[in-house]
Design a protein around this motif. Sequence first.
Motif, PDB file in Angstrom:
ATOM      1  N   THR A   1      29.812  16.856  19.791  1.00 22.74           N
ATOM      2  CA  THR A   1      28.564  16.291  20.307  1.00 22.74           C
ATOM      3  C   THR A   1      28.143  15.068  19.497  1.00 22.74           C
ATOM      4  OG1 THR A   1      27.956  18.543  20.842  1.00 22.74           O
ATOM      5  CG2 THR A   1      26.235  16.896  21.000  1.00 22.74           C
ATOM      6  N   ARG A   2      28.270  15.158  18.167  1.00 24.40           N
ATOM      7  CA  ARG A   2      27.824  14.048  17.319  1.00 24.40           C
ATOM      8  C   ARG A   2      28.688  12.807  17.566  1.00 24.40           C
ATOM      9  NH1 ARG A   2      27.645  11.521  12.756  1.00 24.40           N
ATOM     10  NH2 ARG A   2      29.802  12.067  12.362  1.00 24.40           N
ATOM     11  N   LEU A   3      30.000  13.023  17.674  1.00 23.20           N
ATOM     12  CA  LEU A   3      30.882  11.878  17.924  1.00 23.20           C
ATOM     13  C   LEU A   3      30.553  11.235  19.265  1.00 23.20           C
ATOM     14  CD1 LEU A   3      34.315  13.201  16.634  1.00 23.20           C
ATOM     15  CD2 LEU A   3      32.909  11.408  15.633  1.00 23.20           C
ATOM     16  N   THR A   4      30.281  12.089  20.277  1.00 22.04           N
ATOM     17  CA  THR A   4      29.946  11.538  21.596  1.00 22.04           C
ATOM     18  C   THR A   4      28.635  10.770  21.536  1.00 22.04           C
ATOM     19  OG1 THR A   4      30.959  13.535  22.454  1.00 22.04           O
ATOM     20  CG2 THR A   4      29.827  12.132  24.031  1.00 22.04           C
ATOM     21  N   LEU A   5      27.637  11.335  20.843  1.00 23.94           N
ATOM     22  CA  LEU A   5      26.343  10.653  20.730  1.00 23.94           C
ATOM     23  C   LEU A   5      26.510   9.314  20.030  1.00 23.94           C
ATOM     24  CD1 LEU A   5      23.903  13.566  19.853  1.00 23.94           C
ATOM     25  CD2 LEU A   5      23.821  12.091  21.853  1.00 23.94           C
ATOM     26  N   GLY A   6      27.357   9.285  18.987  1.00 28.75           N
ATOM     27  CA  GLY A   6      27.622   8.033  18.297  1.00 28.75           C
ATOM     28  C   GLY A   6      28.284   7.027  19.220  1.00 28.75           C
ATOM     29  N   ALA A   7      29.188   7.539  20.082  1.00 28.39           N
ATOM     30  CA  ALA A   7      29.920   6.643  20.989  1.00 28.39           C
ATOM     31  C   ALA A   7      28.986   6.042  22.036  1.00 28.39           C
ATOM     32  CB  ALA A   7      31.048   7.402  21.662  1.00 28.39           C
ATOM     33  N   VAL A   8      27.954   6.820  22.455  1.00 26.22           N
ATOM     34  CA  VAL A   8      27.047   6.256  23.465  1.00 26.22           C
ATOM     35  C   VAL A   8      25.929   5.462  22.813  1.00 26.22           C
ATOM     36  CG1 VAL A   8      27.554   8.043  25.158  1.00 26.22           C
ATOM     37  CG2 VAL A   8      25.610   8.330  23.620  1.00 26.22           C
ATOM     38  N   GLY A   9      26.000   5.286  21.493  1.00 27.26           N
ATOM     39  CA  GLY A   9      25.114   4.330  20.858  1.00 27.26           C
ATOM     40  C   GLY A   9      23.876   4.896  20.199  1.00 27.26           C
ATOM     41  N   GLN A  10      23.907   6.151  19.790  1.00 27.25           N
ATOM     42  CA  GLN A  10      22.740   6.694  19.099  1.00 27.25           C
ATOM     43  C   GLN A  10      22.752   6.223  17.641  1.00 27.25           C
ATOM     44  OE1 GLN A  10      22.295  10.976  18.134  1.00 27.25           O
ATOM     45  NE2 GLN A  10      20.636  10.898  19.612  1.00 27.25           N
ATOM     46  N   ALA A  11      21.573   5.922  17.129  1.00 25.93           N
ATOM     47  CA  ALA A  11      21.472   5.405  15.762  1.00 25.93           C
ATOM     48  C   ALA A  11      21.866   6.474  14.746  1.00 25.93           C
ATOM     49  CB  ALA A  11      20.046   4.930  15.501  1.00 25.93           C
ATOM     50  N   GLU A  12      22.388   6.002  13.589  1.00 26.27           N
ATOM     51  CA  GLU A  12      22.881   6.949  12.586  1.00 26.27           C
ATOM     52  C   GLU A  12      21.760   7.762  11.957  1.00 26.27           C
ATOM     53  OE1 GLU A  12      26.024   7.634  11.720  1.00 26.27           O
ATOM     54  OE2 GLU A  12      26.619   6.343  13.373  1.00 26.27           O
ATOM     55  N   ASP A  13      20.553   7.158  11.880  1.00 25.93           N
ATOM     56  CA  ASP A  13      19.466   7.879  11.214  1.00 25.93           C
ATOM     57  C   ASP A  13      18.574   8.620  12.214  1.00 25.93           C
ATOM     58  OD1 ASP A  13      18.646   5.620  12.383  1.00 25.93           O
ATOM     59  OD2 ASP A  13      17.432   4.865  10.713  1.00 25.93           O
ATOM     60  N   HIS A  14      19.044   8.727  13.450  1.00 29.94           N
ATOM     61  CA  HIS A  14      18.315   9.517  14.442  1.00 29.94           C
ATOM     62  C   HIS A  14      18.295  10.978  13.979  1.00 29.94           C
ATOM     63  CE1 HIS A  14      17.398  11.431  18.252  1.00 29.94           C
ATOM     64  NE2 HIS A  14      16.970  10.255  18.689  1.00 29.94           N
ATOM     65  N   PRO A  15      17.129  11.653  14.100  1.00 27.20           N
ATOM     66  CA  PRO A  15      17.060  13.040  13.597  1.00 27.20           C
ATOM     67  C   PRO A  15      18.123  13.959  14.194  1.00 27.20           C
ATOM     68  CG  PRO A  15      15.065  12.396  14.817  1.00 27.20           C
ATOM     69  CD  PRO A  15      15.808  11.158  14.539  1.00 27.20           C
ATOM     70  N   THR A  16      18.460  13.790  15.471  1.00 25.67           N
ATOM     71  CA  THR A  16      19.485  14.635  16.086  1.00 25.67           C
ATOM     72  C   THR A  16      20.831  14.417  15.408  1.00 25.67           C
ATOM     73  OG1 THR A  16      18.324  14.519  18.180  1.00 25.67           O
ATOM     74  CG2 THR A  16      20.609  15.200  18.260  1.00 25.67           C
ATOM     75  N   HIS A  17      21.119  13.155  15.103  1.00 29.41           N
ATOM     76  CA  HIS A  17      22.369  12.822  14.440  1.00 29.41           C
ATOM     77  C   HIS A  17      22.443  13.494  13.071  1.00 29.41           C
ATOM     78  CE1 HIS A  17      25.353  10.153  16.091  1.00 29.41           C
ATOM     79  NE2 HIS A  17      25.787   9.926  14.861  1.00 29.41           N
ATOM     80  N   VAL A  18      21.342  13.386  12.342  1.00 29.78           N
ATOM     81  CA  VAL A  18      21.293  13.993  11.004  1.00 29.78           C
ATOM     82  C   VAL A  18      21.429  15.507  11.106  1.00 29.78           C
ATOM     83  CG1 VAL A  18      19.833  14.286   8.980  1.00 29.78           C
ATOM     84  CG2 VAL A  18      19.849  12.091  10.183  1.00 29.78           C
ATOM     85  N   ALA A  19      20.703  16.100  12.080  1.00 31.63           N
ATOM     86  CA  ALA A  19      20.744  17.559  12.227  1.00 31.63           C
ATOM     87  C   ALA A  19      22.144  18.034  12.583  1.00 31.63           C
ATOM     88  CB  ALA A  19      19.758  17.983  13.310  1.00 31.63           C
ATOM     89  N   LEU A  20      22.828  17.301  13.471  1.00 34.70           N
ATOM     90  CA  LEU A  20      24.181  17.711  13.869  1.00 34.70           C
ATOM     91  C   LEU A  20      25.135  17.622  12.690  1.00 34.70           C
ATOM     92  CD1 LEU A  20      24.547  16.138  17.415  1.00 34.70           C
ATOM     93  CD2 LEU A  20      24.681  18.553  16.819  1.00 34.70           C
ATOM     94  N   ALA A  21      24.994  16.560  11.877  1.00 33.52           N
ATOM     95  CA  ALA A  21      25.854  16.440  10.696  1.00 33.52           C
ATOM     96  C   ALA A  21      25.639  17.618   9.768  1.00 33.52           C
ATOM     97  CB  ALA A  21      25.551  15.126   9.978  1.00 33.52           C
TER      98      ALA A  21
END
Lengths: 473, 92
Positions: A281-301
């Motif tokens: 999910t995180r890789l896909t979100l990154g691919a569709v352009g979600q920012a690295e410091d987005h809370p969802t991104h941080v939570a998934l990591a």
Amino acid sequence: MSDPGEHPLGLPAEPPAPLGHEEPPASAAARDARWADGDIATRDETPALGRRGEPASWRRAVPESEVALAKPAWGDAGWSYLFGHDTSYAAAEPEEGAVAAANRRMRSGTMPDPVQGPFIHPPVWTWEVPLYFWFGGAASGAAFAALAADLAGDEVSARVARKVALGAVLPAPVLLIGDLGRPGRFLNMLRIFKPRSPMNLGAWCLVAFSTAGAGAVAADLLGSQRTARSLGAAEALFGSYLGSYTGVLLATTAVPLWARSRVFLGPIFVATATATGAAATRLTLGAVGQAEDHPTHVALARLEAGAIFAELALSTVNERRLGRTGEVLAHGTPGLLFRTAKTLVGVGLVLPLVARGRTGRLAQNAASVLYLAGGLAFRFAWVQAGKASARDDEAVALMARGRVTADDPPRGGTEQRASSDHRPPLADAGPAKILRAWGAAVGRASLLVERVVRGAGHGARRCTPQRPPSPRV
Amino acid sequence: MQAERRVAELHRRGVDGAYLYGAADEPEHELAGGLGAFFLLTEPPERYGLPAEADSPIQENLVAATAAALGAGLLAAAAAALTFATARGRQR
């Protein structure tokens, strides 16, 4: 034996000769000659039921009546090198309980070394099954991520996560059908509902999960937010079984490694599922352009790192308690796979800690890829290790005796059989009571559901007459 | 049962190791709740590729394994929700 002519039981050394008229032909050619065309007199082709060339009519057998093809001269098949035709040698009744005592003594005495295997067949699963475990696990992990994002109010990420879950679950039925050979065999799973079979429940769960997932994605596309959310929640609920039942599936076999890890396999598989699903999910979100410091991104990591850490911790504890049975985890192909998997996820855990800034982003993505690869290696490793464990005859024999090593004391009565390893059974403390009550409740519920379903099926089921196979042209 | 009489006869003739595998057990020592087939043997069962005790792995492991697996699955979903909530909380 000192004298070849003398039998230890005082019986004639030569076996009794068969009766003259039962003498078989001297050679296969002679038999074929006797069975040559037209000469069916020597060969009894009377069917056991019905008449020749007709479908057999079923009638209850008349007691004491003669059975077609039976050879009365062979008696009760009691012929033996020891005792000859006469079977009245054992006319005296044994003492009460003497035979049961002999059984117990011989089955609980010292175990022969080496044992004579094989005891069980290794599983025949090929690459499709571990790959299916991986895809199904990633799908359920993505469903968890979708539910969590929904609860946290991040609907954009939830929508992407639901698509990831659906995309990951789509190959699953294809892989299962590939393993079984043809679609009909998979559909046969859905003709019954059997709560006691994890394979059957898993097939149903896969259908429910993918239906809910497809419905949620469709609702997203149609813009119905509430439907998508509730279907996504249902998907995550089914996902909690889809990601874990594979462990139950392995644990309910006679393979020592899997059966001994019974309470660990499910949690280990769920941890791998959560990590791979969150990583995808995180890789896909990154691919569709979600920012690295987005809370969802941080939570998934954080979620994937935590799940991998839990996986490693559970695996380590399990390996330590397995003892002798766990030796297959360290040797051969499964050992190599396990070491590879652990190295991959270990590097993945360390990478984001050492890298900062722009490299940090790359390191985080590399870690997700490593988790995905490591998860795949873990799936293959568990299946391969089970095959190796089934071939480990001594481990199978020891598990049957309730022992892990030959030095352990033999198992006691039946009430101790459920204890999973060489430790004493759980003391009757609070947690043990809760666990037991939970286990009993699950067992009762599964039996109840099965009874209800079976009762409903009885009314509707009709006996379909069997059509005789059409003659071949 | 004839097999039991044969075992007794073998014992009487000095073959102490004779026993039946799969029959004539007390109910609590039966193999997997009864086998439906039996053998008269004279060596420990492991010499013949047979387990000394046998239980149905489903009966023995299903409930514990399912409880642990489902519990872990729900726990993982809860942990995911918790991670998201804390990450969002810290962001604000």
